[in-house]
Design a protein around this motif. Structure first.
Motif, PDB file in Angstrom:
ATOM      1  N   ILE A  57       0.858  -1.182   0.000  1.00  0.00           N
ATOM      2  CA  ILE A  57       0.000   0.000   0.000  1.00  0.00           C
ATOM      3  C   ILE A  57       0.895   1.234   0.000  1.00  0.00           C
ATOM      4  O   ILE A  57       1.779   1.356   0.851  1.00  0.00           O
ATOM      5  N   PRO A  58       0.720   2.143  -0.928  1.00  0.00           N
ATOM      6  CA  PRO A  58       1.602   3.324  -1.010  1.00  0.00           C
ATOM      7  C   PRO A  58       1.524   4.207   0.233  1.00  0.00           C
ATOM      8  O   PRO A  58       0.462   4.361   0.842  1.00  0.00           O
ATOM      9  N   ILE A  59       2.658   4.785   0.588  1.00  0.00           N
ATOM     10  CA  ILE A  59       2.760   5.633   1.770  1.00  0.00           C
ATOM     11  C   ILE A  59       1.873   6.871   1.648  1.00  0.00           C
ATOM     12  O   ILE A  59       1.478   7.475   2.654  1.00  0.00           O
ATOM     13  N   GLN A  60       1.529   7.227   0.416  1.00  0.00           N
ATOM     14  CA  GLN A  60       0.676   8.401   0.202  1.00  0.00           C
ATOM     15  C   GLN A  60      -0.685   8.244   0.878  1.00  0.00           C
ATOM     16  O   GLN A  60      -1.346   9.237   1.197  1.00  0.00           O
ATOM     17  N   PHE A  61      -1.107   7.005   1.099  1.00  0.00           N
ATOM     18  CA  PHE A  61      -2.363   6.769   1.823  1.00  0.00           C
ATOM     19  C   PHE A  61      -2.260   7.310   3.244  1.00  0.00           C
ATOM     20  O   PHE A  61      -3.249   7.797   3.805  1.00  0.00           O
ATOM     21  N   LYS A  62      -1.043   7.214   3.832  1.00  0.00           N
ATOM     22  CA  LYS A  62      -0.833   7.762   5.179  1.00  0.00           C
ATOM     23  C   LYS A  62      -0.728   9.281   5.145  1.00  0.00           C
ATOM     24  O   LYS A  62      -1.158   9.955   6.084  1.00  0.00           O
ATOM     25  N   TRP A  63      -0.150   9.793   4.079  1.00  0.00           N
ATOM     26  CA  TRP A  63      -0.001  11.242   3.969  1.00  0.00           C
ATOM     27  C   TRP A  63      -1.361  11.941   4.049  1.00  0.00           C
ATOM     28  O   TRP A  63      -1.536  12.870   4.839  1.00  0.00           O
ATOM     29  N   VAL A  64      -2.290  11.509   3.210  1.00  0.00           N
ATOM     30  CA  VAL A  64      -3.602  12.178   3.188  1.00  0.00           C
ATOM     31  C   VAL A  64      -4.342  11.960   4.507  1.00  0.00           C
ATOM     32  O   VAL A  64      -5.199  12.758   4.880  1.00  0.00           O
ATOM     33  N   GLY A  65      -3.967  10.887   5.209  1.00  0.00           N
ATOM     34  CA  GLY A  65      -4.620  10.604   6.485  1.00  0.00           C
ATOM     35  C   GLY A  65      -4.239  11.565   7.592  1.00  0.00           C
ATOM     36  O   GLY A  65      -4.933  11.649   8.610  1.00  0.00           O
ATOM     37  N   ARG A  66      -3.136  12.326   7.392  1.00  0.00           N
ATOM     38  CA  ARG A  66      -2.684  13.237   8.459  1.00  0.00           C
ATOM     39  C   ARG A  66      -3.640  14.398   8.681  1.00  0.00           C
ATOM     40  O   ARG A  66      -3.585  15.039   9.741  1.00  0.00           O
ATOM     41  N   ILE A  67      -4.484  14.703   7.707  1.00  0.00           N
ATOM     42  CA  ILE A  67      -5.383  15.846   7.892  1.00  0.00           C
ATOM     43  C   ILE A  67      -6.726  15.427   8.488  1.00  0.00           C
ATOM     44  O   ILE A  67      -7.553  16.271   8.813  1.00  0.00           O
ATOM     45  N   VAL A  68      -6.929  14.115   8.658  1.00  0.00           N
ATOM     46  CA  VAL A  68      -8.225  13.613   9.111  1.00  0.00           C
ATOM     47  C   VAL A  68      -8.524  14.011  10.550  1.00  0.00           C
ATOM     48  O   VAL A  68      -9.570  14.611  10.847  1.00  0.00           O
ATOM     49  N   ALA A  69      -7.622  13.669  11.473  1.00  0.00           N
ATOM     50  CA  ALA A  69      -7.852  13.970  12.887  1.00  0.00           C
ATOM     51  C   ALA A  69      -8.053  15.471  13.125  1.00  0.00           C
ATOM     52  O   ALA A  69      -8.990  15.867  13.834  1.00  0.00           O
ATOM     53  N   PRO A  70      -7.205  16.345  12.543  1.00  0.00           N
ATOM     54  CA  PRO A  70      -7.427  17.778  12.742  1.00  0.00           C
ATOM     55  C   PRO A  70      -8.797  18.254  12.257  1.00  0.00           C
ATOM     56  O   PRO A  70      -9.400  19.129  12.883  1.00  0.00           O
ATOM     57  N   LEU A  71      -9.285  17.681  11.159  1.00  0.00           N
ATOM     58  CA  LEU A  71     -10.598  18.085  10.659  1.00  0.00           C
ATOM     59  C   LEU A  71     -11.710  17.664  11.616  1.00  0.00           C
ATOM     60  O   LEU A  71     -12.659  18.426  11.861  1.00  0.00           O
ATOM     61  N   PHE A  72     -11.598  16.458  12.165  1.00  0.00           N
ATOM     62  CA  PHE A  72     -12.609  16.019  13.122  1.00  0.00           C
ATOM     63  C   PHE A  72     -12.508  16.801  14.433  1.00  0.00           C
ATOM     64  O   PHE A  72     -13.517  17.058  15.096  1.00  0.00           O
ATOM     65  N   ILE A  73     -11.293  17.178  14.806  1.00  0.00           N
ATOM     66  CA  ILE A  73     -11.122  18.035  15.988  1.00  0.00           C
ATOM     67  C   ILE A  73     -11.787  19.387  15.728  1.00  0.00           C
ATOM     68  O   ILE A  73     -12.513  19.923  16.573  1.00  0.00           O
ATOM     69  N   PHE A  74     -11.547  19.929  14.545  1.00  0.00           N
ATOM     70  CA  PHE A  74     -12.135  21.213  14.148  1.00  0.00           C
ATOM     71  C   PHE A  74     -13.656  21.157  14.216  1.00  0.00           C
ATOM     72  O   PHE A  74     -14.297  22.058  14.774  1.00  0.00           O
ATOM     73  N   MET A  75     -14.244  20.092  13.673  1.00  0.00           N
ATOM     74  CA  MET A  75     -15.694  19.978  13.659  1.00  0.00           C
ATOM     75  C   MET A  75     -16.250  19.676  15.054  1.00  0.00           C
ATOM     76  O   MET A  75     -17.378  20.054  15.367  1.00  0.00           O
ATOM     77  N   THR A  76     -15.464  19.025  15.905  1.00  0.00           N
ATOM     78  CA  THR A  76     -15.889  18.796  17.291  1.00  0.00           C
ATOM     79  C   THR A  76     -15.936  20.110  18.049  1.00  0.00           C
ATOM     80  O   THR A  76     -16.857  20.355  18.847  1.00  0.00           O
ATOM     81  N   VAL A  77     -14.950  20.975  17.803  1.00  0.00           N
ATOM     82  CA  VAL A  77     -14.947  22.307  18.408  1.00  0.00           C
ATOM     83  C   VAL A  77     -16.194  23.075  17.976  1.00  0.00           C
ATOM     84  O   VAL A  77     -16.869  23.714  18.803  1.00  0.00           O
ATOM     85  N   GLU A  78     -16.509  22.991  16.681  1.00  0.00           N
ATOM     86  CA  GLU A  78     -17.701  23.664  16.176  1.00  0.00           C
ATOM     87  C   GLU A  78     -18.974  23.048  16.785  1.00  0.00           C
ATOM     88  O   GLU A  78     -19.917  23.755  17.135  1.00  0.00           O
ATOM     89  N   GLY A  79     -18.974  21.730  16.883  1.00  0.00           N
ATOM     90  CA  GLY A  79     -20.126  21.052  17.471  1.00  0.00           C
ATOM     91  C   GLY A  79     -20.343  21.454  18.912  1.00  0.00           C
ATOM     92  O   GLY A  79     -21.482  21.687  19.344  1.00  0.00           O
ATOM     93  N   TYR A  80     -19.246  21.549  19.666  1.00  0.00           N
ATOM     94  CA  TYR A  80     -19.335  21.967  21.072  1.00  0.00           C
ATOM     95  C   TYR A  80     -19.868  23.393  21.174  1.00  0.00           C
ATOM     96  O   TYR A  80     -20.707  23.689  22.037  1.00  0.00           O
ATOM     97  N   TYR A  81     -19.383  24.266  20.301  1.00  0.00           N
ATOM     98  CA  TYR A  81     -19.788  25.671  20.364  1.00  0.00           C
ATOM     99  C   TYR A  81     -21.276  25.839  20.044  1.00  0.00           C
ATOM    100  O   TYR A  81     -21.976  26.624  20.698  1.00  0.00           O
ATOM    101  N   HIS A  82     -21.760  25.095  19.069  1.00  0.00           N
ATOM    102  CA  HIS A  82     -23.123  25.296  18.581  1.00  0.00           C
ATOM    103  C   HIS A  82     -24.172  24.455  19.318  1.00  0.00           C
ATOM    104  O   HIS A  82     -25.358  24.761  19.235  1.00  0.00           O
ATOM    105  N   THR A  83     -23.751  23.383  19.984  1.00  0.00           N
ATOM    106  CA  THR A  83     -24.739  22.509  20.605  1.00  0.00           C
ATOM    107  C   THR A  83     -25.522  23.228  21.697  1.00  0.00           C
ATOM    108  O   THR A  83     -24.988  24.074  22.424  1.00  0.00           O
ATOM    109  N   ARG A  84     -26.791  22.889  21.818  1.00  0.00           N
ATOM    110  CA  ARG A  84     -27.622  23.495  22.849  1.00  0.00           C
ATOM    111  C   ARG A  84     -27.381  22.851  24.202  1.00  0.00           C
ATOM    112  O   ARG A  84     -27.621  23.456  25.240  1.00  0.00           O
TER     113      ARG A  84
END
Length: 275
Positions: free
Chosen positions: A40-67
């Protein structure tokens, strides 16, 4: 008025960002769980590095907006608990011969981020009210979980295995979750600067660069094939494109898809390695 509405809709909704993260997450986990033949090419891991930060970002947004922030926190805690039990079940009854174990549980990290964001809010109110006792209490809330993590880490060889397993299952600790203190810090920084998108993205980029510098090895070979966590910097453009809109619903899609696809990959690898 119509032009303003159209302008507000430019960019990416929260659902679209989550969908992008989920697709890239699949590539990352294909490499993590199905690369037993090293094909499996290492590039699969490269694109995976942005996954956790995006979910962290959306969790922050979810926390801010949740009632209901308490309910949001409880939902993440239950998700991490269920996934931890599932991980233990598959590792016990479908162990891979190569020793690779199911340790993924970003839910633990996201849960702790939400806990720490609530502490940040507590401290904000304490400073606003100039309440010294609450400020000290808030600082204690921030530091005690980290100190407890260090205590457990130092004494882990002297503690009963059953106690460690049960404790880790029920009480997520900053030093033992995926991404550790670094991911929690990213969540806090994104939250502190969420009212200013430019400052938010710049601060995130700076943290990504610091991670690269902390590797201590700046050779091209190292940065591309060993210490490539810095590639999380490429999540910044997607964060900047976020338009503040939730987008489509499907609130529980990630809660289901995340463990389901990992368990599927684990079962496939178990079958391929034991046949």
């Amino acid at each position: 008025m119509e032009e303003k509405k159209l302008e507000a809709k430019k960019g990416l909704t929260g659902f679209q960002i989550k969908l992008i993260a989920m697709i890239l997450m699949v590539f990352d986990h294909i490499h993590a769980y199905l690369n037993y033949n090293k094909n499996i090419p290492i590039q699969f891991k490269w694109v995976g590095r942005i996954v956790a930060p995006l979910f962290i970002f959306m969790t922050v947004e979810g926390y801010y907006h949740t009632r209901n922030k308490k309910k949001y926190m409880i939902r993440l805690y239950i998700a991490q608990l269920i996934m931890s039990i599932g991980n233990n079940f598959l590792d016990k009854f479908f162990p891979r011969p190569d020793g690779v174990m199911l340790i993924s549980s970003m839910f633990k990290t996201l849960f702790l981020i939400v806990v720490y964001l609530s502490i940040v809010d507590f401290l904000r109110d304490a400073f606003k009210d100039k309440n010294i006792s609450k400020v000290l209490l808030g600082i204690g809330f921030l530091t005690i979980p980290i100190l407890l993590s260090f205590v457990i880490m130092i004494n882990i060889s002297n503690l009963p295995i059953l106690f460690i397993r049960i404790f880790m299952l029920l009480v997520p600790m900053p030093l033992f979750v995926e991404g550790g203190i670094v991911f929690i810090a990213i969540g806090i920084v994104l939250y502190l600067f969420r009212d200013n998108k430019t400052k938010q993205v710049i601060s995130y980029i700076i943290m990504s660069i610091v991670i690269m510098l902390s590797s201590g090895n700046f050779s091209v070979q190292s940065l591309l094939y060993t210490n490539f966590q810095w590639m999380m910097i490429f999540a910044a453009p997607l964060m900047y494109l976020y338009n503040g809109e939730k987008g489509r619903g499907m609130k529980y899609l990630f809660y289901i898809f995340y463990p389901a696809h990992i368990y599927l990959f684990h079962m496939i690898s178990y079958y391929m390695l034991t046949r």
